[in-house]
Design a protein around this motif. Structure first.
Motif, PDB file in Angstrom:
ATOM      1  N   ASP A   1       0.815  -1.216   0.000  1.00 54.52           N
ATOM      2  CA  ASP A   1       0.000   0.000   0.000  1.00 54.52           C
ATOM      3  C   ASP A   1       0.852   1.271   0.000  1.00 54.52           C
ATOM      4  O   ASP A   1       0.306   2.374  -0.034  1.00 54.52           O
ATOM      5  N   GLY A   2       2.154   1.128   0.041  1.00 55.30           N
ATOM      6  CA  GLY A   2       3.030   2.289   0.132  1.00 55.30           C
ATOM      7  C   GLY A   2       3.706   2.636  -1.181  1.00 55.30           C
ATOM      8  O   GLY A   2       3.432   2.050  -2.228  1.00 55.30           O
ATOM      9  N   HIS A   3       4.583   3.615  -1.117  1.00 54.76           N
ATOM     10  CA  HIS A   3       5.323   4.066  -2.294  1.00 54.76           C
ATOM     11  C   HIS A   3       6.814   3.933  -2.028  1.00 54.76           C
ATOM     12  O   HIS A   3       7.256   3.722  -0.890  1.00 54.76           O
ATOM     13  N   VAL A   4       7.598   4.068  -3.072  1.00 51.28           N
ATOM     14  CA  VAL A   4       9.051   4.067  -2.933  1.00 51.28           C
ATOM     15  C   VAL A   4       9.429   5.149  -1.923  1.00 51.28           C
ATOM     16  O   VAL A   4       8.897   6.258  -1.961  1.00 51.28           O
ATOM     17  N   SER A   5      10.334   4.846  -1.014  1.00 53.03           N
ATOM     18  CA  SER A   5      10.732   5.819  -0.002  1.00 53.03           C
ATOM     19  C   SER A   5      11.709   6.840  -0.578  1.00 53.03           C
ATOM     20  O   SER A   5      12.345   6.597  -1.616  1.00 53.03           O
ATOM     21  N   THR A   6      11.822   7.981   0.086  1.00 56.76           N
ATOM     22  CA  THR A   6      12.778   8.996  -0.360  1.00 56.76           C
ATOM     23  C   THR A   6      14.204   8.463  -0.235  1.00 56.76           C
ATOM     24  O   THR A   6      15.068   8.817  -1.035  1.00 56.76           O
ATOM     25  N   ARG A   7      14.447   7.612   0.759  1.00 51.29           N
ATOM     26  CA  ARG A   7      15.774   7.011   0.904  1.00 51.29           C
ATOM     27  C   ARG A   7      16.104   6.110  -0.283  1.00 51.29           C
ATOM     28  O   ARG A   7      17.218   6.123  -0.810  1.00 51.29           O
ATOM     29  N   GLN A   8      15.104   5.321  -0.717  1.00 53.13           N
ATOM     30  CA  GLN A   8      15.304   4.452  -1.870  1.00 53.13           C
ATOM     31  C   GLN A   8      15.503   5.279  -3.136  1.00 53.13           C
ATOM     32  O   GLN A   8      16.355   4.958  -3.990  1.00 53.13           O
ATOM     33  N   TYR A   9      14.748   6.346  -3.261  1.00 53.00           N
ATOM     34  CA  TYR A   9      14.894   7.233  -4.414  1.00 53.00           C
ATOM     35  C   TYR A   9      16.305   7.817  -4.466  1.00 53.00           C
ATOM     36  O   TYR A   9      16.948   7.836  -5.517  1.00 53.00           O
TER      37      TYR A   9
END
Length: 213
Positions: free
Chosen positions: A132-140
């Motif tokens: 239910d989530g999105h790619v995290s800013t850390r992953q980005y």
């Protein structure tokens, strides 16, 4: 009573090493056009469809990472096609900002969404660990490091803000229009845009020298 040994050596202490030694400190520079295309070619060659769409959207949208990763399909798609312009409410300011989607971005976005599927109220870039989530800013940020590193650039010198700065830096260089850049970045104050671009007296003089009356 024992005599005090005044000649006892002091405890060994390690030399203090600055936290930023060997690191790039300061605003991350924008990418140059040839660097943008080098990253695109790398992502195309590696068939990283999602990453190409993310990269193209980052450059076109000029969004902060926290806003980019939260984009929903309905914000960039209409009538089964990619929008030419989109509007997003910024997390930092709570105010809307508009951006354009070039043909390159529309093509890469649709190519990704055909693989991704999903409904209009779902995230463009979903998390692979949270359904239910999105790619995290850390992953980005980690992905950006991979992209620039794969093309020979230093991951420590470039970051997510490099992508946010890329297009507006080129616009400012070509036009000198700070107000336009302010609108595109969604800054509330022109002073913020000046600081963000690193505009200084030398820039102002160069623009003035190129203007004849």
């Amino acid at each position: 009573m024992h005599p005090t040994n005044k000649s006892a050596p002091l405890p060994h202490t390690r030399p203090v090493v600055p936290w930023n030694k060997g690191r790039f400190v300061g605003p991350k520079p924008p990418l140059k056009p040839k660097q943008v295309w080098a990253i695109r070619l790398f992502l195309q060659r590696e068939q990283r469809v999602r990453d190409l769409a993310m990269f193209d959207l980052a450059v076109d949208s000029k969004l902060r990472g926290c806003d980019l990763v939260k984009l929903k399909i309905g914000e960039v798609v209409v009538n089964a096609g990619a929008r030419q312009r989109a509007t997003v409410v910024q997390q930092k300011t709570g105010k809307p900002v508009q951006f354009e989607l070039t043909e390159q971005t529309r093509d890469s976005l649709i190519a990704w969404l055909e693989v991704r599927g999903g409904s209009l109220d779902e995230f463009v870039f979903p998390s692979r660990v949270d359904c239910d989530g999105h790619v995290s800013t850390r992953q980005y940020a980690r992905l950006v490091g991979e992209w620039v590193g794969a093309t020979g650039l230093s991951p420590s010198a470039y970051g997510t803000h490099s992508l946010r700065r890329t297009k507006v830096a080129l616009i400012y260089k070509r036009t000198g229009n700070l107000r336009a850049v302010q609108i595109l970045l969604g800054h509330t104050k022109l002073e913020s845009t000046v600081r963000y671009l690193g505009v200084d007296a030398e820039d102002a003089l160069t623009l003035s020298e190129a203007t004849e009356i």
